[in-house]
Write an enzyme that holds these catalytic residues in place. Structure first.
Site, short mmCIF file in Angstrom:
data_model
loop_
_atom_site.label_atom_id
_atom_site.label_comp_id
_atom_site.label_asym_id
_atom_site.label_seq_id
_atom_site.Cartn_x
_atom_site.Cartn_y
_atom_site.Cartn_z
CG ASP A 27 42.64 38.47 33.76
OD1 ASP A 27 42.57 39.01 32.84
OD2 ASP A 27 42.20 39.24 34.85
CD GLU B 16 41.36 47.93 36.96
OE1 GLU B 16 41.60 46.92 36.27
OE2 GLU B 16 41.21 47.92 38.29
O1 KIV Z 1 40.94 40.45 37.40
C1 KIV Z 1 39.84 41.06 36.99
O2 KIV Z 1 38.89 40.76 37.71
C2 KIV Z 1 40.00 42.30 36.20
C3 KIV Z 1 38.94 43.00 35.91
C4 KIV Z 1 38.70 44.02 37.26
C5 KIV Z 1 38.58 43.72 34.87
O3 KIV Z 1 40.88 42.34 35.23
#
Ligand code: KIV
Length: 272
Positions: A86, A184
Protein backbone atom coordinates in the site's frame (compact mmCIF):
# COMPACT_ATOMS: atom_id res chain seq x y z
CA UNK A 1 -0.75 -26.64 -6.66
CA UNK A 2 2.09 -25.11 -8.68
CA UNK A 3 4.78 -23.54 -6.55
CA UNK A 4 5.72 -21.06 -9.26
CA UNK A 5 5.61 -17.38 -8.38
CA UNK A 6 2.35 -15.53 -9.09
CA UNK A 7 2.98 -12.61 -11.45
CA UNK A 8 0.88 -9.54 -12.20
CA UNK A 9 -0.41 -10.85 -15.60
CA UNK A 10 -1.51 -14.11 -13.94
CA UNK A 11 -4.31 -12.28 -12.14
CA UNK A 12 -5.93 -11.13 -15.38
CA UNK A 13 -5.75 -14.72 -16.67
CA UNK A 14 -7.45 -15.90 -13.50
CA UNK A 15 -10.36 -13.57 -14.22
CA UNK A 16 -10.56 -14.79 -17.81
CA UNK A 17 -10.67 -18.40 -16.59
CA UNK A 18 -13.22 -17.56 -13.88
CA UNK A 19 -10.84 -18.61 -11.09
CA UNK A 20 -11.21 -16.66 -7.85
CA UNK A 21 -8.21 -14.87 -6.33
CA UNK A 22 -7.47 -15.19 -2.59
CA UNK A 23 -5.74 -12.20 -0.98
CA UNK A 24 -4.76 -11.58 2.65
CA UNK A 25 -2.77 -8.84 4.32
CA UNK A 26 0.63 -9.60 5.85
CA UNK A 27 3.02 -7.39 7.75
CA UNK A 28 5.92 -9.64 8.74
CA UNK A 29 8.01 -12.48 7.36
CA UNK A 30 6.72 -15.26 9.63
CA UNK A 31 3.03 -14.71 8.89
CA UNK A 32 3.85 -14.11 5.20
CA UNK A 33 5.60 -17.50 5.08
CA UNK A 34 2.62 -19.28 6.71
CA UNK A 35 0.04 -17.62 4.44
CA UNK A 36 2.18 -18.22 1.36
CA UNK A 37 2.51 -21.88 2.27
CA UNK A 38 -1.31 -22.07 2.58
CA UNK A 39 -1.68 -21.01 -1.08
CA UNK A 40 -2.63 -17.33 -0.77
CA UNK A 41 -2.26 -15.69 -4.19
CA UNK A 42 -1.53 -12.12 -3.17
CA UNK A 43 -0.03 -10.82 0.08
CA UNK A 44 -1.03 -7.21 0.59
CA UNK A 45 1.19 -5.19 2.90
CA UNK A 46 -1.80 -3.02 3.76
CA UNK A 47 -1.61 0.29 5.55
CA UNK A 48 -4.11 -1.40 7.90
CA UNK A 49 -0.70 -2.06 9.48
CA UNK A 50 -1.30 1.22 11.32
CA UNK A 51 -4.36 -0.13 13.12
CA UNK A 52 -3.74 -3.87 13.57
CA UNK A 53 0.02 -3.83 14.23
CA UNK A 54 1.11 -0.31 15.22
CA UNK A 55 -1.87 0.57 17.44
CA UNK A 56 -3.10 3.75 15.72
CA UNK A 57 -6.80 4.58 15.45
CA UNK A 58 -6.65 4.85 11.66
CA UNK A 59 -4.24 4.43 8.74
CA UNK A 60 -3.24 8.10 8.38
CA UNK A 61 -0.15 8.00 10.59
CA UNK A 62 1.51 5.20 8.61
CA UNK A 63 4.68 6.46 6.92
CA UNK A 64 6.56 5.39 3.85
CA UNK A 65 9.36 4.19 6.14
CA UNK A 66 6.87 1.98 8.02
CA UNK A 67 5.69 0.50 4.74
CA UNK A 68 9.23 -0.04 3.44
CA UNK A 69 10.23 -1.84 6.65
CA UNK A 70 7.21 -4.16 6.61
CA UNK A 71 7.33 -4.71 2.84
CA UNK A 72 10.95 -5.93 3.15
CA UNK A 73 9.85 -8.37 5.86
CA UNK A 74 6.89 -9.73 3.87
CA UNK A 75 9.01 -10.05 0.72
CA UNK A 76 11.50 -12.17 2.69
CA UNK A 77 8.69 -14.50 3.80
CA UNK A 78 6.82 -14.86 0.50
CA UNK A 79 7.99 -17.44 -2.02
CA UNK A 80 4.96 -17.84 -4.28
CA UNK A 81 2.50 -15.04 -3.56
CA UNK A 82 2.53 -11.71 -5.37
CA UNK A 83 3.52 -9.03 -2.85
CA UNK A 84 1.59 -5.75 -3.17
CA UNK A 85 2.43 -2.77 -0.93
CA UNK A 86 0.00 0.00 0.00
CA UNK A 87 1.09 3.56 -0.67
CA UNK A 88 0.46 5.38 2.60
CA UNK A 89 -1.41 8.67 3.01
CA UNK A 90 0.37 11.67 1.45
CA UNK A 91 2.90 9.62 -0.51
CA UNK A 92 1.03 9.86 -3.83
CA UNK A 93 -1.43 12.76 -3.55
CA UNK A 94 0.92 15.77 -3.70
CA UNK A 95 2.52 15.30 -7.11
CA UNK A 96 2.97 12.68 -9.79
CA UNK A 97 6.76 12.90 -9.38
CA UNK A 98 6.61 12.16 -5.66
CA UNK A 99 4.11 9.38 -6.24
CA UNK A 100 6.33 7.64 -8.80
CA UNK A 101 9.45 8.01 -6.64
CA UNK A 102 7.68 6.61 -3.56
CA UNK A 103 6.13 3.74 -5.51
CA UNK A 104 9.56 2.91 -6.89
CA UNK A 105 10.96 2.69 -3.37
CA UNK A 106 8.27 0.16 -2.44
CA UNK A 107 9.29 -1.97 -5.42
CA UNK A 108 12.95 -1.65 -4.37
CA UNK A 109 11.86 -2.94 -0.94
CA UNK A 110 10.54 -6.13 -2.56
CA UNK A 111 6.94 -5.42 -3.59
CA UNK A 112 5.92 -6.45 -7.10
CA UNK A 113 3.18 -3.82 -7.24
CA UNK A 114 1.69 -0.94 -5.26
CA UNK A 115 -1.90 -0.15 -4.27
CA UNK A 116 -3.34 3.33 -3.89
CA UNK A 117 -6.76 4.68 -3.00
CA UNK A 118 -9.01 6.75 -5.25
CA UNK A 119 -10.41 7.08 -8.72
CA UNK A 120 -10.14 10.01 -11.07
CA UNK A 121 -7.95 12.18 -8.77
CA UNK A 122 -5.11 9.62 -8.93
CA UNK A 123 -5.25 8.73 -12.62
CA UNK A 124 -2.22 10.81 -13.66
CA UNK A 125 -0.11 9.14 -10.99
CA UNK A 126 -1.36 5.68 -12.01
CA UNK A 127 -0.62 6.35 -15.68
CA UNK A 128 2.91 7.55 -14.99
CA UNK A 129 3.69 4.63 -12.68
CA UNK A 130 2.45 2.11 -15.22
CA UNK A 131 4.42 3.93 -17.95
CA UNK A 132 7.65 3.42 -16.02
CA UNK A 133 6.93 -0.22 -15.19
CA UNK A 134 5.33 -0.05 -11.75
CA UNK A 135 2.19 -2.22 -11.59
CA UNK A 136 -0.69 -0.51 -9.77
CA UNK A 137 -3.71 -1.93 -7.97
CA UNK A 138 -6.57 0.56 -7.53
CA UNK A 139 -8.84 0.87 -4.49
CA UNK A 140 -12.42 2.20 -4.73
CA UNK A 141 -15.45 2.32 -2.46
CA UNK A 142 -14.55 2.91 1.17
CA UNK A 143 -11.14 4.56 1.18
CA UNK A 144 -9.84 4.49 4.76
CA UNK A 145 -7.35 7.32 4.08
CA UNK A 146 -10.40 9.60 3.55
CA UNK A 147 -12.00 8.64 6.88
CA UNK A 148 -12.24 12.24 8.09
CA UNK A 149 -13.79 13.53 4.88
CA UNK A 150 -16.33 10.71 4.76
CA UNK A 151 -17.05 10.89 8.50
CA UNK A 152 -16.31 7.26 9.40
CA UNK A 153 -15.92 3.77 7.97
CA UNK A 154 -19.23 3.87 6.13
CA UNK A 155 -20.60 1.80 3.27
CA UNK A 156 -20.08 3.62 -0.05
CA UNK A 157 -21.87 3.84 -3.42
CA UNK A 158 -25.24 3.26 -1.81
CA UNK A 159 -27.12 5.66 -4.08
CA UNK A 160 -27.35 5.26 -7.87
CA UNK A 161 -25.29 8.37 -8.67
CA UNK A 162 -22.38 7.26 -6.46
CA UNK A 163 -22.67 3.74 -7.87
CA UNK A 164 -22.34 5.14 -11.41
CA UNK A 165 -19.34 7.22 -10.33
CA UNK A 166 -17.70 4.12 -8.86
CA UNK A 167 -18.15 2.12 -12.06
CA UNK A 168 -16.81 5.08 -14.11
CA UNK A 169 -13.79 5.27 -11.77
CA UNK A 170 -13.17 1.54 -12.19
CA UNK A 171 -13.19 1.95 -15.98
CA UNK A 172 -10.90 4.98 -15.73
CA UNK A 173 -8.43 3.09 -13.51
CA UNK A 174 -8.42 0.21 -15.97
CA UNK A 175 -7.82 2.65 -18.83
CA UNK A 176 -4.95 4.23 -16.87
CA UNK A 177 -3.34 0.78 -16.61
CA UNK A 178 -4.31 -0.55 -13.17
CA UNK A 179 -4.01 -4.36 -13.18
CA UNK A 180 -6.62 -4.98 -10.45
CA UNK A 181 -9.03 -2.96 -8.32
CA UNK A 182 -9.99 -3.43 -4.66
CA UNK A 183 -13.67 -2.69 -4.00
CA UNK A 184 -14.26 -1.99 -0.31
CA UNK A 185 -17.59 -1.80 1.54
CA UNK A 186 -20.03 -1.29 -1.31
CA UNK A 187 -23.37 -2.98 -2.09
CA UNK A 188 -22.91 -6.34 -3.79
CA UNK A 189 -24.96 -5.35 -6.87
CA UNK A 190 -22.62 -2.38 -7.44
CA UNK A 191 -19.61 -4.70 -7.04
CA UNK A 192 -21.21 -7.10 -9.52
CA UNK A 193 -21.75 -4.31 -12.09
CA UNK A 194 -18.21 -2.97 -11.64
CA UNK A 195 -16.77 -6.49 -11.94
CA UNK A 196 -18.69 -7.13 -15.17
CA UNK A 197 -17.67 -3.73 -16.58
CA UNK A 198 -13.89 -4.15 -16.37
CA UNK A 199 -11.63 -6.92 -17.64
CA UNK A 200 -9.09 -6.46 -14.83
CA UNK A 201 -9.91 -8.44 -11.68
CA UNK A 202 -11.84 -6.84 -8.83
CA UNK A 203 -10.89 -7.84 -5.29
CA UNK A 204 -13.72 -7.35 -2.80
CA UNK A 205 -13.75 -6.64 0.91
CA UNK A 206 -17.20 -6.16 2.37
CA UNK A 207 -18.47 -6.05 -1.22
CA UNK A 208 -20.23 -9.42 -1.50
CA UNK A 209 -19.50 -12.58 -3.48
CA UNK A 210 -19.45 -11.32 -7.08
CA UNK A 211 -15.91 -9.89 -7.22
CA UNK A 212 -13.11 -11.81 -8.94
CA UNK A 213 -11.28 -12.23 -5.65
CA UNK A 214 -11.53 -11.46 -1.96
CA UNK A 215 -9.21 -9.76 0.50
CA UNK A 216 -9.34 -9.73 4.28
CA UNK A 217 -7.11 -8.22 6.91
CA UNK A 218 -5.33 -11.30 8.26
CA UNK A 219 -5.53 -10.05 11.86
CA UNK A 220 -9.34 -9.91 11.47
CA UNK A 221 -9.83 -13.35 9.91
CA UNK A 222 -7.35 -14.99 12.28
CA UNK A 223 -9.05 -13.33 15.27
CA UNK A 224 -5.88 -11.58 16.49
CA UNK A 225 -7.18 -8.00 16.38
CA UNK A 226 -9.86 -7.82 19.06
CA UNK A 227 -10.69 -4.09 19.28
CA UNK A 228 -13.56 -4.53 16.79
CA UNK A 229 -14.51 -6.95 14.02
CA UNK A 230 -16.04 -5.56 10.81
CA UNK A 231 -19.44 -7.13 10.13
CA UNK A 232 -18.42 -8.82 6.84
CA UNK A 233 -15.41 -10.63 8.35
CA UNK A 234 -15.48 -14.39 8.76
CA UNK A 235 -13.19 -15.37 11.62
CA UNK A 236 -11.41 -18.61 10.77
CA UNK A 237 -9.62 -18.73 14.12
CA UNK A 238 -9.59 -17.01 17.47
CA UNK A 239 -5.89 -16.49 17.98
CA UNK A 240 -6.44 -13.64 20.45
CA UNK A 241 -7.79 -16.15 22.99
CA UNK A 242 -5.15 -18.74 22.09
CA UNK A 243 -2.34 -16.21 22.60
CA UNK A 244 -3.77 -14.81 25.86
CA UNK A 245 -4.31 -18.29 27.25
CA UNK A 246 -0.76 -19.43 26.28
CA UNK A 247 0.69 -16.29 27.87
CA UNK A 248 -1.35 -16.88 31.07
CA UNK A 249 -0.03 -20.47 31.28
CA UNK A 250 3.53 -19.19 30.86
CA UNK A 251 3.04 -16.59 33.61
CA UNK A 252 1.64 -19.31 35.91
CA UNK A 253 4.53 -21.69 35.10
CA UNK A 254 7.22 -19.05 35.70
CA UNK A 255 5.62 -17.93 38.97
CA UNK A 256 5.21 -21.52 40.16
CA UNK A 257 8.75 -22.53 39.14
CA UNK A 258 7.46 -25.10 36.62
CA UNK A 259 9.35 -23.40 33.76
CA UNK A 260 12.20 -23.74 32.90
CA UNK A 261 13.35 -27.21 33.79
CA UNK A 262 17.06 -27.86 34.30
CA UNK A 263 19.07 -27.33 31.09
CA UNK A 264 20.57 -30.79 31.55
CA UNK A 265 17.14 -32.21 30.59
CA UNK A 266 16.59 -30.26 27.32
CA UNK A 267 17.83 -31.00 23.84
CA UNK A 268 17.60 -29.23 20.49
CA UNK A 269 18.89 -25.94 19.13
CA UNK A 270 20.61 -24.05 21.98
CA UNK A 271 19.63 -20.54 20.85
CA UNK A 272 17.73 -18.54 18.27
O1 KIV B 1 -4.84 -1.65 4.21
C1 KIV B 1 -5.44 -2.70 3.92
O2 KIV B 1 -5.32 -3.73 4.58
C2 KIV B 1 -6.32 -2.67 2.75
C3 KIV B 1 -7.29 -3.80 2.60
C4 KIV B 1 -8.34 -3.71 3.63
C5 KIV B 1 -7.84 -3.86 1.24
O3 KIV B 1 -6.29 -1.75 2.01
Amino acid sequence: MSASRIRVPDLRERKTRGEKIAVLTAYDATIARLLDRAGIDVLLVGDSLGMVVLGYDNTLAVTLDDMLHHTRAVARGAERALVVADMPFMTYQVSVEEAVRNAGRLLQAGAAAVKLEGGRPVLDAVRRMVDVGIPVMGHLGLQPQSVHQVGGYLKQATDPRDADTLVADALALQEAGAFAIVLESIPEDVARTATASVHVPTIGIGAGPFCDGQVLVSHDMLGIFDRFVPSFVKQYANLADTISSAARSYVDDVRAGRYPQSLSKVSGVPGR
